[in-house]
Design a protein around this motif. Sequence first.
Motif, PDB file in Angstrom:
ATOM      1  N   THR A 270       9.708   1.558   4.566  1.00  0.00           N
ATOM      2  CA  THR A 270       8.259   1.505   4.776  1.00  0.00           C
ATOM      3  C   THR A 270       7.525   1.278   3.457  1.00  0.00           C
ATOM      4  O   THR A 270       6.597   0.461   3.373  1.00  0.00           O
ATOM      5  CB  THR A 270       7.765   2.798   5.433  1.00  0.00           C
ATOM      6  OG1 THR A 270       8.474   3.005   6.666  1.00  0.00           O
ATOM      7  CG2 THR A 270       6.273   2.722   5.721  1.00  0.00           C
ATOM      8  N   ILE A 271       7.949   1.979   2.413  1.00  0.00           N
ATOM      9  CA  ILE A 271       7.324   1.792   1.097  1.00  0.00           C
ATOM     10  C   ILE A 271       7.561   0.363   0.597  1.00  0.00           C
ATOM     11  O   ILE A 271       6.657  -0.303   0.070  1.00  0.00           O
ATOM     12  CB  ILE A 271       7.872   2.831   0.099  1.00  0.00           C
ATOM     13  CG1 ILE A 271       7.457   4.251   0.533  1.00  0.00           C
ATOM     14  CG2 ILE A 271       7.370   2.527  -1.315  1.00  0.00           C
ATOM     15  CD1 ILE A 271       8.075   5.348  -0.299  1.00  0.00           C
ATOM     16  N   GLY A 272       8.789  -0.115   0.785  1.00  0.00           N
ATOM     17  CA  GLY A 272       9.096  -1.479   0.371  1.00  0.00           C
ATOM     18  C   GLY A 272       8.292  -2.505   1.153  1.00  0.00           C
ATOM     19  O   GLY A 272       7.903  -3.553   0.609  1.00  0.00           O
ATOM     20  N   LEU A 273       8.020  -2.205   2.428  1.00  0.00           N
ATOM     21  CA  LEU A 273       7.219  -3.115   3.250  1.00  0.00           C
ATOM     22  C   LEU A 273       5.810  -3.258   2.689  1.00  0.00           C
ATOM     23  O   LEU A 273       5.302  -4.377   2.495  1.00  0.00           O
ATOM     24  CB  LEU A 273       7.178  -2.600   4.689  1.00  0.00           C
ATOM     25  CG  LEU A 273       6.253  -3.346   5.654  1.00  0.00           C
ATOM     26  CD1 LEU A 273       6.778  -4.747   5.895  1.00  0.00           C
ATOM     27  CD2 LEU A 273       6.133  -2.585   6.972  1.00  0.00           C
ATOM     28  N   TRP A 274       5.173  -2.121   2.409  1.00  0.00           N
ATOM     29  CA  TRP A 274       3.809  -2.172   1.889  1.00  0.00           C
ATOM     30  C   TRP A 274       3.766  -2.789   0.491  1.00  0.00           C
ATOM     31  O   TRP A 274       2.820  -3.512   0.160  1.00  0.00           O
ATOM     32  CB  TRP A 274       3.216  -0.756   1.848  1.00  0.00           C
ATOM     33  CG  TRP A 274       2.827  -0.259   3.193  1.00  0.00           C
ATOM     34  CD1 TRP A 274       3.481   0.669   3.951  1.00  0.00           C
ATOM     35  CD2 TRP A 274       1.700  -0.670   3.960  1.00  0.00           C
ATOM     36  NE1 TRP A 274       2.846   0.870   5.139  1.00  0.00           N
ATOM     37  CE2 TRP A 274       1.734   0.058   5.181  1.00  0.00           C
ATOM     38  CE3 TRP A 274       0.663  -1.570   3.758  1.00  0.00           C
ATOM     39  CZ2 TRP A 274       0.777  -0.090   6.167  1.00  0.00           C
ATOM     40  CZ3 TRP A 274      -0.301  -1.714   4.738  1.00  0.00           C
ATOM     41  CH2 TRP A 274      -0.241  -0.987   5.926  1.00  0.00           C
ATOM     42  N   ALA A 275       4.774  -2.506  -0.300  1.00  0.00           N
ATOM     43  CA  ALA A 275       4.775  -3.026  -1.662  1.00  0.00           C
ATOM     44  C   ALA A 275       5.099  -4.514  -1.719  1.00  0.00           C
ATOM     45  O   ALA A 275       4.692  -5.212  -2.660  1.00  0.00           O
ATOM     46  CB  ALA A 275       5.774  -2.248  -2.526  1.00  0.00           C
ATOM     47  N   GLY A 276       5.838  -5.019  -0.720  1.00  0.00           N
ATOM     48  CA  GLY A 276       6.301  -6.403  -0.783  1.00  0.00           C
ATOM     49  C   GLY A 276       5.444  -7.412  -0.055  1.00  0.00           C
ATOM     50  O   GLY A 276       5.680  -8.621  -0.175  1.00  0.00           O
ATOM     51  N   MET A 277       4.442  -6.960   0.701  1.00  0.00           N
ATOM     52  CA  MET A 277       3.633  -7.909   1.457  1.00  0.00           C
ATOM     53  C   MET A 277       2.835  -8.836   0.535  1.00  0.00           C
ATOM     54  O   MET A 277       2.749 -10.047   0.776  1.00  0.00           O
ATOM     55  CB  MET A 277       2.679  -7.151   2.395  1.00  0.00           C
ATOM     56  CG  MET A 277       3.397  -6.466   3.548  1.00  0.00           C
ATOM     57  SD  MET A 277       2.295  -5.477   4.587  1.00  0.00           S
ATOM     58  CE  MET A 277       1.247  -6.748   5.275  1.00  0.00           C
ATOM     59  N   GLY A 278       2.267  -8.298  -0.530  1.00  0.00           N
ATOM     60  CA  GLY A 278       1.513  -9.126  -1.463  1.00  0.00           C
ATOM     61  C   GLY A 278       2.378 -10.167  -2.157  1.00  0.00           C
ATOM     62  O   GLY A 278       2.051 -11.360  -2.150  1.00  0.00           O
ATOM     63  N   PRO A 279       3.515  -9.738  -2.766  1.00  0.00           N
ATOM     64  CA  PRO A 279       4.402 -10.742  -3.370  1.00  0.00           C
ATOM     65  C   PRO A 279       4.931 -11.767  -2.376  1.00  0.00           C
ATOM     66  O   PRO A 279       5.107 -12.942  -2.735  1.00  0.00           O
ATOM     67  CB  PRO A 279       5.542  -9.894  -3.953  1.00  0.00           C
ATOM     68  CG  PRO A 279       4.908  -8.559  -4.222  1.00  0.00           C
ATOM     69  CD  PRO A 279       3.928  -8.372  -3.127  1.00  0.00           C
ATOM     70  N   ALA A 280       5.182 -11.358  -1.128  1.00  0.00           N
ATOM     71  CA  ALA A 280       5.654 -12.316  -0.123  1.00  0.00           C
ATOM     72  C   ALA A 280       4.586 -13.356   0.173  1.00  0.00           C
ATOM     73  O   ALA A 280       4.877 -14.559   0.311  1.00  0.00           O
ATOM     74  CB  ALA A 280       6.050 -11.578   1.157  1.00  0.00           C
ATOM     75  N   PHE A 281       3.333 -12.917   0.252  1.00  0.00           N
ATOM     76  CA  PHE A 281       2.237 -13.863   0.463  1.00  0.00           C
ATOM     77  C   PHE A 281       2.139 -14.844  -0.700  1.00  0.00           C
ATOM     78  O   PHE A 281       1.991 -16.057  -0.497  1.00  0.00           O
ATOM     79  CB  PHE A 281       0.924 -13.098   0.635  1.00  0.00           C
ATOM     80  CG  PHE A 281      -0.273 -13.979   0.800  1.00  0.00           C
ATOM     81  CD1 PHE A 281      -0.649 -14.431   2.049  1.00  0.00           C
ATOM     82  CD2 PHE A 281      -1.031 -14.365  -0.302  1.00  0.00           C
ATOM     83  CE1 PHE A 281      -1.758 -15.259   2.210  1.00  0.00           C
ATOM     84  CE2 PHE A 281      -2.136 -15.188  -0.158  1.00  0.00           C
ATOM     85  CZ  PHE A 281      -2.498 -15.631   1.095  1.00  0.00           C
TER      86      PHE A 281
END
Length: 420
Positions: A91-102
């Motif tokens: 869950t933490i990785g999900l929130w942290a990675g959404m910006g870099p994925a975009f």
Amino acid sequence: MAFGLRMGITLVNTLVTNNKWMASAQLIMSWCLFYIVWKWSPHAYAVVNYIRSGSYACIFFCATMLTFLQFLPNVDRSDPEAVYAYQQNITIGLWAGMGPAFLWGAVASWMRLSYFTVHVLRKFKEAPPGTRAKFIYRFRDPREVEIVARCCRKWVDEDTLDKESVELAEKVLRAGMSLLPKEPYMVILMSSFLIDVQGSYQSGYTVLQTAKKLRPNFLERFAIFAREQAHTQKASSGKTGQAADLVSYVEYMRNYRLALRAHTDALIAIKGFWKLLTRHDVSFASLANAVLQMDTTVLQAEKVYRQVLQRHVGSWRLMKMYARFLEVIKNDPWSASHWLAEGEELQAAEEEAKNNVFSDLDKVELEEGEGEDNEAIRKAKALRAQMEDVRAVVVINAKAIIQTVNQAACEIFGYAKNDM
């Protein structure tokens, strides 16, 4: 296809109850969705493609994290604390990675468009005249041609394309036609360029007819149908500014009212400026605002007139109104006289056509053996009989404007036919 994938993701999320199957299906479809948008860059503006690619990359990242969350790889399922810790980290990785994925998706889309804008277009710019298309760049899909032609677009102002950019886009499209001559999409693309960019309606329509012989799919057939309908409306309203069907008539009247409103706004702004000058206590700020308002409305009216006249090239009413605009508002009597003369010429031709609607009736001669069988000749003969009647005959239109009269009406009212 992209719409079907988006619908598929929604249906899977709604109907599939098994979380593992749902996560796997969403992972596959979200990747396909991102790949399609990244590869074909379907939007006209590059920024929109960057945003869409970044958004779908973010969705793909979320689907990937959901898949890990459901399958729990290398996690002891019998240990609740280990499962909880893994889920918390995901869950933490999900929130942290959404910006870099975009950002990753947007950069990937930018790199692809930059490849066409810089690398491919440079090849076409530097290619010597007469170079065969396959030695410049070998297109493998008509959509690649569309992307490269779209990258050529450069505006001089809001309504005018750069001439060199148009020539470069034409070179790209003709290269695509030589490499992919059997692709209906390529033919439709070339036809659209000729009609929308170069204004060659007849040439574009002729090219469009060849697409019918290339076995187009359903969407391509619909595109051909839409183009043919637009061409029919253009042809029907090109000479007189009047439309042959309700759709064309409504469009013409809407554009006419739009030009009239812009013309009126410019006159009101000019009136406000001169009214302000009559005051004895006018301030510089209010005077500057009035001048700005006047210039803005005049430029807007000029833009509207150009757009409307481009759509209705044969409307003498619009031409005469534009001539009045040039003379009174723009203070350009030379251009106004040109437009006024052209408008009066078209008006005279239209009135002459209306007045001569019965001019060919005297030439009607019933041939032996076919006179009574020809419905058109029978109607013409009946009309001629009415026009030769001793009673006065006056033909008017829906606006009560006289279209034609017979000799008896001229004698009764004491006016010549042209005066009537």
